[in-house]
Design an enzyme around this catalytic site. Sequence first.
Site, mmCIF file in Angstrom:
data_model
loop_
_atom_site.group_PDB
_atom_site.id
_atom_site.type_symbol
_atom_site.label_atom_id
_atom_site.label_comp_id
_atom_site.label_asym_id
_atom_site.label_seq_id
_atom_site.Cartn_x
_atom_site.Cartn_y
_atom_site.Cartn_z
ATOM 1 N N TYR A 1 4.877 4.962 -7.930
ATOM 2 C CA TYR A 1 5.230 3.657 -7.347
ATOM 3 C C TYR A 1 5.394 2.601 -8.443
ATOM 4 C CZ TYR A 1 3.729 -0.748 -4.957
ATOM 5 O OH TYR A 1 3.591 -2.030 -4.505
ATOM 6 N N LYS B 1 8.730 0.533 -9.288
ATOM 7 C CA LYS B 1 8.718 -0.933 -9.196
ATOM 8 C C LYS B 1 9.163 -1.581 -10.506
ATOM 9 C CE LYS B 1 7.422 -2.184 -5.019
ATOM 10 N NZ LYS B 1 8.222 -3.075 -4.171
HETATM 11 N N1 LIG Z 1 0.050 -4.849 -0.006
HETATM 12 C C1 LIG Z 1 -0.125 -4.993 -1.326
HETATM 13 O O1 LIG Z 1 -1.265 -4.969 -1.843
HETATM 14 C C2 LIG Z 1 1.060 -5.184 -2.229
HETATM 15 C C3 LIG Z 1 0.819 -5.450 -3.594
HETATM 16 C C4 LIG Z 1 1.899 -5.606 -4.449
HETATM 17 C C5 LIG Z 1 3.199 -5.512 -3.953
HETATM 18 N N2 LIG Z 1 3.398 -5.263 -2.628
HETATM 19 C C6 LIG Z 1 4.785 -5.125 -2.170
HETATM 20 O O2 LIG Z 1 5.033 -5.876 -0.996
HETATM 21 C C7 LIG Z 1 5.955 -5.159 -0.170
HETATM 22 C C8 LIG Z 1 5.395 -4.998 1.225
HETATM 23 O O3 LIG Z 1 4.131 -4.363 1.148
HETATM 24 P P1 LIG Z 1 3.248 -4.094 2.441
HETATM 25 O O4 LIG Z 1 1.850 -4.021 1.987
HETATM 26 O O5 LIG Z 1 3.624 -5.048 3.525
HETATM 27 O O6 LIG Z 1 3.751 -2.601 2.803
HETATM 28 P P2 LIG Z 1 3.662 -1.792 4.180
HETATM 29 O O7 LIG Z 1 3.471 -0.366 3.807
HETATM 30 O O8 LIG Z 1 2.666 -2.415 5.091
HETATM 31 O O9 LIG Z 1 5.120 -2.001 4.804
HETATM 32 C C9 LIG Z 1 6.240 -1.304 4.340
HETATM 33 C C10 LIG Z 1 7.193 -1.108 5.485
HETATM 34 O O10 LIG Z 1 8.315 -0.338 5.025
HETATM 35 C C11 LIG Z 1 8.666 0.575 6.037
HETATM 36 N N3 LIG Z 1 9.397 1.731 5.501
HETATM 37 C C12 LIG Z 1 8.872 2.759 4.783
HETATM 38 N N4 LIG Z 1 9.823 3.679 4.537
HETATM 39 C C13 LIG Z 1 10.968 3.221 5.108
HETATM 40 C C14 LIG Z 1 12.284 3.748 5.206
HETATM 41 N N5 LIG Z 1 12.613 4.948 4.675
HETATM 42 N N6 LIG Z 1 13.225 3.037 5.862
HETATM 43 C C15 LIG Z 1 12.903 1.834 6.419
HETATM 44 N N7 LIG Z 1 11.671 1.297 6.361
HETATM 45 C C16 LIG Z 1 10.714 1.984 5.706
HETATM 46 C C17 LIG Z 1 7.311 0.997 6.620
HETATM 47 O O11 LIG Z 1 7.453 1.624 7.892
HETATM 48 C C18 LIG Z 1 6.573 -0.329 6.661
HETATM 49 O O12 LIG Z 1 6.781 -1.013 7.871
HETATM 50 C C19 LIG Z 1 6.235 -3.835 -0.884
HETATM 51 O O13 LIG Z 1 7.416 -3.936 -1.627
HETATM 52 C C20 LIG Z 1 5.055 -3.679 -1.815
HETATM 53 O O14 LIG Z 1 5.358 -2.923 -2.955
HETATM 54 C C21 LIG Z 1 2.367 -5.081 -1.751
#
Ligand SMILES: NC(=O)c1ccc[n+]([C@@H]2O[C@H](COP(=O)([O-])OP(=O)(O)OC[C@H]3O[C@@H](n4cnc5c(N)ncnc54)[C@H](O)[C@@H]3O)[C@@H](O)[C@H]2O)c1
Length: 265
Positions: free
Chosen positions: A159, A163
């Site tokens: 990941y 990223k």
């Molecule tokens: N939560 C954290 O701690 C964190 C930290 C740093 C960065 N981020 C970034 O923020 C963003 C959102 O994170 P989050 O925690 O809300 O993630 P999450 O896993 O809760 O949500 C991701 C969503 O993407 C959807 N998804 C997955 N595969 C898919 C596909 N093939 N087609 C369409 N949709 C698909 C999932 O069903 C889900 O609803 C991401 O880019 C993540 O890298 C999150």
Amino acid sequence: MSLDLSVDLQGQVMVITGAGRGIGKEIAKMATFRGARVVLLEINQETLSKTVAEIKELGGDAQGFQIDLGNESDIVATLSKIESEYGKVDILVNNAIAVGSEALLDTTTAEWDLTMRIVVTAPFLCIRQLLPGMIASGSGNIINMGTVNALAMIGSDAYSVAKAGIHAMTRSVAVRYGPDGIRCNTVVPGSIATETWNERVKQNPQIFDDLKPWYPIGRVGKPSDIAEAVLYLASSRSEFMTGTEMIVDGGLLAGPAPMFKTMGA
Ligand SMILES: NC(=O)c1ccc[n+]([C@@H]2O[C@H](COP(=O)([O-])OP(=O)(O)OC[C@H]3O[C@@H](n4cnc5c(N)ncnc54)[C@H](O)[C@@H]3O)[C@@H](O)[C@H]2O)c1
């Protein structure tokens, strides 16, 4: 430029990937409060329908499309349909992720490929599909969701590699297409309490408390912390910002807080 936050995205069409839950859902919700017409792309029909219904109940203009972002023809067909239905896309938020094993040695080739496909190839395909329309209209705003993992080793090896690719893609798009009226920025979240942490929380229900010492601000993040940054970058209030990384991490990357305390300095 409008300084009235209730209308600063008025009439703007914003496409958000992975918007059924977590940060994407919060971005969609908060963007409609500011007048945006949001289009949610999500693989999970259940969370998608629930989120769209929730936003509509709050009076927001939202539509959902179930899509597998791992499938190129699905991306092309869905985004073309959105462009012809709405007449334009002003803002694209590349937010969806797929995460596999934590450590490099445990990562199967299939997990590696899926992570690259959803985290870096899908944003490339979405950008490639929407850029011509944005360039033709003389403006476009792309926000890529990055992570602190792309800037320091914090785990989730595949990941983090993917990223880092999206952080680089932001710079390419911003510099190459800036003269065409395109802005592109990366938002860089620290740990944000969303459902993506479910497995870790199962293993350690105290994980967000245990992480606190690393965060000078004294807590991990919440989805609205990130949504606020995205909305700022989406609006004309940030019109001189492009190609940048907006770090929203409670101070995590500013310095190793526990080390400084250990030194008694
Ligand atoms: N939560 C954290 O701690 C964190 C930290 C740093 C960065 N981020 C970034 O923020 C963003 C959102 O994170 P989050 O925690 O809300 O993630 P999450 O896993 O809760 O949500 C991701 C969503 O993407 C959807 N998804 C997955 N595969 C898919 C596909 N093939 N087609 C369409 N949709 C698909 C999932 O069903 C889900 O609803 C991401 O880019 C993540 O890298 C999150």
